[in-house]
Design a protein around this motif. Structure first.
Motif, PDB file in Angstrom:
ATOM      1  N   ALA A 322       0.892  -1.329  -0.053  1.00 13.82           N
ATOM      2  CA  ALA A 322       0.123   0.059   0.026  1.00 13.82           C
ATOM      3  C   ALA A 322       0.833   1.172   0.008  1.00 13.82           C
ATOM      4  O   ALA A 322       1.687   1.223   0.648  1.00 13.82           O
ATOM      5  N   ASP A 323       0.507   2.038  -0.959  1.00 13.21           N
ATOM      6  CA  ASP A 323       1.246   3.321  -0.907  1.00 13.21           C
ATOM      7  C   ASP A 323       0.390   4.489  -1.513  1.00 13.21           C
ATOM      8  O   ASP A 323       0.169   4.728  -2.513  1.00 13.21           O
ATOM      9  N   ASP A 324      -0.352   5.106  -0.504  1.00 14.75           N
ATOM     10  CA  ASP A 324      -1.329   6.013  -0.570  1.00 14.75           C
ATOM     11  C   ASP A 324      -0.897   7.435  -0.591  1.00 14.75           C
ATOM     12  O   ASP A 324      -1.365   8.283  -1.036  1.00 14.75           O
ATOM     13  N   ALA A 325       0.276   7.465  -0.399  1.00 15.71           N
ATOM     14  CA  ALA A 325       0.999   8.864  -0.324  1.00 15.71           C
ATOM     15  C   ALA A 325       1.391   9.399  -1.755  1.00 15.71           C
ATOM     16  O   ALA A 325       1.337  10.300  -1.923  1.00 15.71           O
ATOM     17  N   ALA A 326       1.675   8.612  -2.682  1.00 13.33           N
ATOM     18  CA  ALA A 326       1.932   9.072  -3.926  1.00 13.33           C
ATOM     19  C   ALA A 326       0.744   9.175  -4.831  1.00 13.33           C
ATOM     20  O   ALA A 326       0.051   8.174  -5.289  1.00 13.33           O
ATOM     21  N   PRO A 327       0.374  10.586  -5.452  1.00 13.09           N
ATOM     22  CA  PRO A 327      -0.874  10.548  -6.113  1.00 13.09           C
ATOM     23  C   PRO A 327      -0.606  10.021  -7.608  1.00 13.09           C
ATOM     24  O   PRO A 327       0.284   9.770  -8.030  1.00 13.09           O
ATOM     25  N   MET A 328      -1.719   9.542  -8.324  1.00  7.98           N
ATOM     26  CA  MET A 328      -1.512   9.509  -9.579  1.00  7.98           C
ATOM     27  C   MET A 328      -1.282  10.772 -10.524  1.00  7.98           C
ATOM     28  O   MET A 328      -1.613  11.685 -10.369  1.00  7.98           O
ATOM     29  N   THR A 329      -0.598  10.328 -11.283  1.00  6.03           N
ATOM     30  CA  THR A 329       0.138  11.310 -12.362  1.00  6.03           C
ATOM     31  C   THR A 329       0.054  10.710 -14.067  1.00  6.03           C
ATOM     32  O   THR A 329      -0.100   9.561 -13.956  1.00  6.03           O
ATOM     33  N   PRO A 330       0.142  11.446 -14.915  1.00  6.01           N
ATOM     34  CA  PRO A 330       0.211  11.314 -16.279  1.00  6.01           C
ATOM     35  C   PRO A 330       1.382  10.141 -16.445  1.00  6.01           C
ATOM     36  O   PRO A 330       1.043   9.208 -17.419  1.00  6.01           O
ATOM     37  N   GLU A 331       2.374  10.261 -15.796  1.00  8.51           N
ATOM     38  CA  GLU A 331       3.456   9.217 -16.008  1.00  8.51           C
ATOM     39  C   GLU A 331       2.956   7.967 -15.833  1.00  8.51           C
ATOM     40  O   GLU A 331       3.566   6.979 -16.295  1.00  8.51           O
ATOM     41  N   ASP A 332       2.069   7.785 -14.528  1.00  8.52           N
ATOM     42  CA  ASP A 332       2.001   6.723 -14.287  1.00  8.52           C
ATOM     43  C   ASP A 332       0.939   5.863 -15.308  1.00  8.52           C
ATOM     44  O   ASP A 332       1.029   4.677 -15.456  1.00  8.52           O
ATOM     45  N   VAL A 333       0.267   6.649 -15.861  1.00  8.77           N
ATOM     46  CA  VAL A 333      -0.720   6.248 -17.053  1.00  8.77           C
ATOM     47  C   VAL A 333       0.314   5.743 -18.253  1.00  8.77           C
ATOM     48  O   VAL A 333       0.107   4.713 -18.769  1.00  8.77           O
ATOM     49  N   ASP A 334       1.257   6.696 -18.524  1.00  3.55           N
ATOM     50  CA  ASP A 334       2.139   6.136 -19.527  1.00  3.55           C
ATOM     51  C   ASP A 334       2.828   4.902 -19.124  1.00  3.55           C
ATOM     52  O   ASP A 334       3.187   3.931 -20.157  1.00  3.55           O
ATOM     53  N   ASP A 335       3.201   4.556 -17.807  1.00  5.20           N
ATOM     54  CA  ASP A 335       3.878   3.483 -17.527  1.00  5.20           C
ATOM     55  C   ASP A 335       2.929   2.125 -17.672  1.00  5.20           C
ATOM     56  O   ASP A 335       3.315   1.129 -18.020  1.00  5.20           O
ATOM     57  N   MET A 336       1.697   2.273 -17.370  1.00  2.46           N
ATOM     58  CA  MET A 336       0.640   1.352 -17.585  1.00  2.46           C
ATOM     59  C   MET A 336       0.731   1.044 -18.823  1.00  2.46           C
ATOM     60  O   MET A 336       0.376  -0.285 -19.198  1.00  2.46           O
ATOM     61  N   ARG A 337       0.361   1.907 -19.754  1.00  2.98           N
ATOM     62  CA  ARG A 337       0.437   1.537 -21.276  1.00  2.98           C
ATOM     63  C   ARG A 337       1.687   0.916 -21.720  1.00  2.98           C
ATOM     64  O   ARG A 337       1.715   0.111 -22.731  1.00  2.98           O
ATOM     65  N   LEU A 338       2.979   1.212 -21.159  1.00  7.19           N
ATOM     66  CA  LEU A 338       4.187   0.742 -21.668  1.00  7.19           C
ATOM     67  C   LEU A 338       4.024  -0.708 -21.341  1.00  7.19           C
ATOM     68  O   LEU A 338       4.577  -1.694 -22.013  1.00  7.19           O
ATOM     69  N   LEU A 339       3.652  -0.912 -20.076  1.00  9.58           N
ATOM     70  CA  LEU A 339       3.534  -2.321 -19.267  1.00  9.58           C
ATOM     71  C   LEU A 339       2.927  -3.347 -20.171  1.00  9.58           C
ATOM     72  O   LEU A 339       2.969  -4.268 -20.392  1.00  9.58           O
ATOM     73  N   ILE A 340       1.439  -2.896 -20.228  1.00  8.57           N
ATOM     74  CA  ILE A 340       0.567  -3.699 -20.995  1.00  8.57           C
ATOM     75  C   ILE A 340       0.973  -3.628 -22.383  1.00  8.57           C
ATOM     76  O   ILE A 340       0.425  -4.908 -23.260  1.00  8.57           O
ATOM     77  N   GLY A 341       1.657  -2.838 -23.144  1.00 10.64           N
ATOM     78  CA  GLY A 341       1.809  -2.726 -24.497  1.00 10.64           C
ATOM     79  C   GLY A 341       3.040  -4.019 -24.767  1.00 10.64           C
ATOM     80  O   GLY A 341       2.800  -4.619 -25.859  1.00 10.64           O
ATOM     81  N   ALA A 342       3.651  -4.272 -23.920  1.00  8.31           N
ATOM     82  CA  ALA A 342       4.763  -5.532 -23.849  1.00  8.31           C
ATOM     83  C   ALA A 342       3.730  -6.803 -24.084  1.00  8.31           C
ATOM     84  O   ALA A 342       4.235  -7.570 -25.080  1.00  8.31           O
ATOM     85  N   GLU A 343       2.854  -6.761 -23.337  1.00  5.51           N
ATOM     86  CA  GLU A 343       2.014  -8.134 -23.460  1.00  5.51           C
ATOM     87  C   GLU A 343       1.140  -8.242 -24.695  1.00  5.51           C
ATOM     88  O   GLU A 343       0.935  -9.165 -25.441  1.00  5.51           O
ATOM     89  N   THR A 344       0.579  -7.061 -24.964  1.00  9.66           N
ATOM     90  CA  THR A 344      -0.267  -6.968 -26.216  1.00  9.66           C
ATOM     91  C   THR A 344       0.560  -7.068 -27.414  1.00  9.66           C
ATOM     92  O   THR A 344       0.065  -7.853 -28.631  1.00  9.66           O
ATOM     93  N   GLY A 345       1.938  -6.628 -27.488  1.00  6.69           N
ATOM     94  CA  GLY A 345       2.769  -6.921 -28.589  1.00  6.69           C
ATOM     95  C   GLY A 345       3.210  -8.171 -28.784  1.00  6.69           C
ATOM     96  O   GLY A 345       3.149  -8.768 -29.829  1.00  6.69           O
ATOM     97  N   ARG A 346       3.381  -8.923 -27.665  1.00  2.00           N
ATOM     98  CA  ARG A 346       3.832 -10.286 -27.761  1.00  2.00           C
ATOM     99  C   ARG A 346       2.624 -11.148 -28.455  1.00  2.00           C
ATOM    100  O   ARG A 346       2.906 -12.187 -29.109  1.00  2.00           O
ATOM    101  N   LEU A 347       1.658 -10.939 -27.872  1.00  2.00           N
ATOM    102  CA  LEU A 347       0.090 -11.712 -28.404  1.00  2.00           C
ATOM    103  C   LEU A 347      -0.392 -11.163 -29.735  1.00  2.00           C
ATOM    104  O   LEU A 347      -1.497 -11.619 -30.242  1.00  2.00           O
ATOM    105  N   GLY A 348       0.229  -9.999 -30.492  1.00  5.63           N
ATOM    106  CA  GLY A 348      -0.131  -9.441 -31.531  1.00  5.63           C
ATOM    107  C   GLY A 348      -1.573  -8.836 -31.566  1.00  5.63           C
ATOM    108  O   GLY A 348      -2.540  -9.154 -32.296  1.00  5.63           O
TER     109      GLY A 348
END
Length: 473
Positions: A322-348
């Motif tokens: 749990a880490d409630d101290a750090a607020p959500m930022t656009p960089e976190d959104v970009d990290d999510m896209r980068l992380l899921i992008g690796a999986e979607t790219g692997r599966l086409g």
């Protein structure tokens, strides 16, 4: 009766004692009035018998001879010597015809005695005169053992009625005062005696699952059953507190044991792939010029990293940070896209990514939890869509809060997976914990989860309410 049952036990017992006291007072009043009525009846019976017996001796011969004037003379002398209670005396023959009366106007000679016999009582079965001021008594007139007529006597009992009314009134007033005093006293005594029980019941009712000891100033100072009950209750409270403390210590110890086992398991699960990875790296370093060896070592490295990823994912599913101290930022959104992008790219797979939220608006929610919710839903959607499938994410912030919507064109969630995501019941055995983790995180953030099938797509939407006081990113 329902309202009486809702009263405290002290009030009910006090009211019962008061009712019993009032009942005893009423019974005592009834017994006294009954005894008074019997006494008055006995007095009247004695007066009537004396009067009739005296008249029978004096009037017997005259009635047999039908000597009317002698009968009148005897009645006059009896009235003069009486106590004023005799209002009327009528002498009749054996045919029921009046021979003479102390008041000839009310009972003329040769009139029928039956006309005066209304409400007349036989002397052998004299009853209570009640509240009537006059009492009529009928007695046989005998001479020498033979019935020669009847004597009808009317007595003035107004003094007895007045006496009864006076006694009844005094008795009612006295008994009412005494009963009311005893009722109040019994109510106060019982209420005071049961007050410790009310205190105990109130303490137990206010405990709300966590009983607390009763202070000494509220416990009865004298000995007895109530004092022992208080001591027993306080002992039970202390035993429960000791048991709860022991449970907490045991749970803390179990937690450390579990952490040790987890660390040992993780070390074991990570150490094995690391050995293979180190061996593959050494092979690559030694045989970098041999393509077949490079390919074999690269495959080993890929499998080892996949194993490490599985171990890390299992640890994240079971023990999140749990880490409630750090607020959500656009960089976190970009990290999510980068992380899921690796999986979607692997599966086409094709990924639709739509984010409509300002940085200041995103800062209302904690980054760690929101990332866990989004990544778990996206990984589940990617697994459901399969190779070449389509999935998407839509993130919007409005007046109703944040809405995170994940879609995929897979076959949809099964019953077990849907139960993990939406049901509060224990999840069925088997399967991962990602969907259950999404539900727990959403509930902790005060949000809700919606699941729907939109045509050929499965839609899972998580809505999180906004927090007061927006935080800047």
């Amino acid at each position: 009766m329902r309202r009486l049952r809702r009263l405290p036990i002290g009030a009910r017992a006090a009211l019962a004692a008061a009712a019993m006291t009032a009942a005893v007072g009423l019974l005592a009043s009834w017994l006294v009035l009954t005894a008074l009525a019997e006494t008055q009846r006995d007095r009247l019976a004695e007066v009537v018998r004396m009067h009739v017996d005296g008249l029978s001796l004096a009037l017997g011969p005259a009635a047999q001879r039908r000597d009317i004037w002698e009968i009148y003379d005897t009645l006059d002398r009896a009235a003069a010597t009486g106590d004023g209670r005799l209002a009327l005396t009528v002498v009749a023959d054996d045919r029921g015809l009046v021979l003479a009366a102390s008041d000839p106007r009310r009972a003329p000679t040769d009139s029928a005695l039956a006309a005066l016999m209304d409400e007349a009582q036989p002397i052998d079965a004299l009853g209570d005169p009640g509240l009537s001021a006059r009492l009529r008594v009928l007695a046989p007139l005998a001479h020498q053992g033979r019935r020669v007529g009847d004597i009808l006597t009317e007595l003035d009992v107004a003094d007895l009625v007045t006496e009864r009314r006076r006694v009844t009134l005094a008795l009612l007033i006295g008994n009412t005062i005494a009963t009311a005093s005893l009722t109040l006293a019994s109510y106060l005594v019982v209420r005071r005696a049961l007050r410790p029980l009310e205190t105990l019941a109130r303490r137990m009712g206010d405990a709300d699952g966590a009983p607390t000891a009763i202070p000494l100033d509220e416990a009865p100072r004298s000995g007895g059953e109530i004092a022992r009950l208080f001591r027993t209750y306080n002992g039970m409270v202390a035993a429960i507190a000791d048991k709860a403390d022991a449970g907490r210590r045991l749970a803390e110890r179990e937690r450390f044991v579990s952490l040790g086992r987890l660390a040992s398991s993780l070390a074991h699960e990570i150490n094995n792939p690391l050995g293979g990875l180190l061996a593959a790296a050494d092979t690559l370093r030694s045989y970098a010029d041999r393509p077949e060896v490079v390919r074999s070592s690269a495959g080993l490295i890929e499998r080892g990293l996949s194993r490490l990823r599985d171990v890390a994912q299992a640890a994240l599913d079971q023990h999140r940070i749990a880490d409630d101290a750090a607020p959500m930022t656009p960089e976190d959104v970009d990290d999510m896209r980068l992380l899921i992008g690796a999986e979607t790219g692997r599966l086409g797979q094709r990924l639709d990514w739509r984010v409509a939220a300002e940085p200041a608006a995103l800062a209302q929610w904690p980054a760690t939890r929101l990332r866990q919710i989004a990544l778990n839903l996206l990984l589940n959607a990617s697994a459901a869509a399969g190779r070449g499938g389509r999935l998407g994410l839509a993130l919007t912030v409005g007046d109703g809060g944040l809405r995170l919507e994940v879609r995929d064109d897979g076959p949809g969630l099964g019953a077990a997976a849907l139960a993990r995501l939406t049901s509060a019941e224990a999840p069925p055995p088997g399967g991962g914990l990602g969907l259950r983790l999404v539900r727990e995180l959403a509930i902790e953030l005060g949000g809700s989860i919606e699941h729907a099938r939109d045509g050929a797509e499965t839609v899972v939407a998580v809505t999180l309410p906004g927090r007061p006081g927006t935080r800047e990113a």
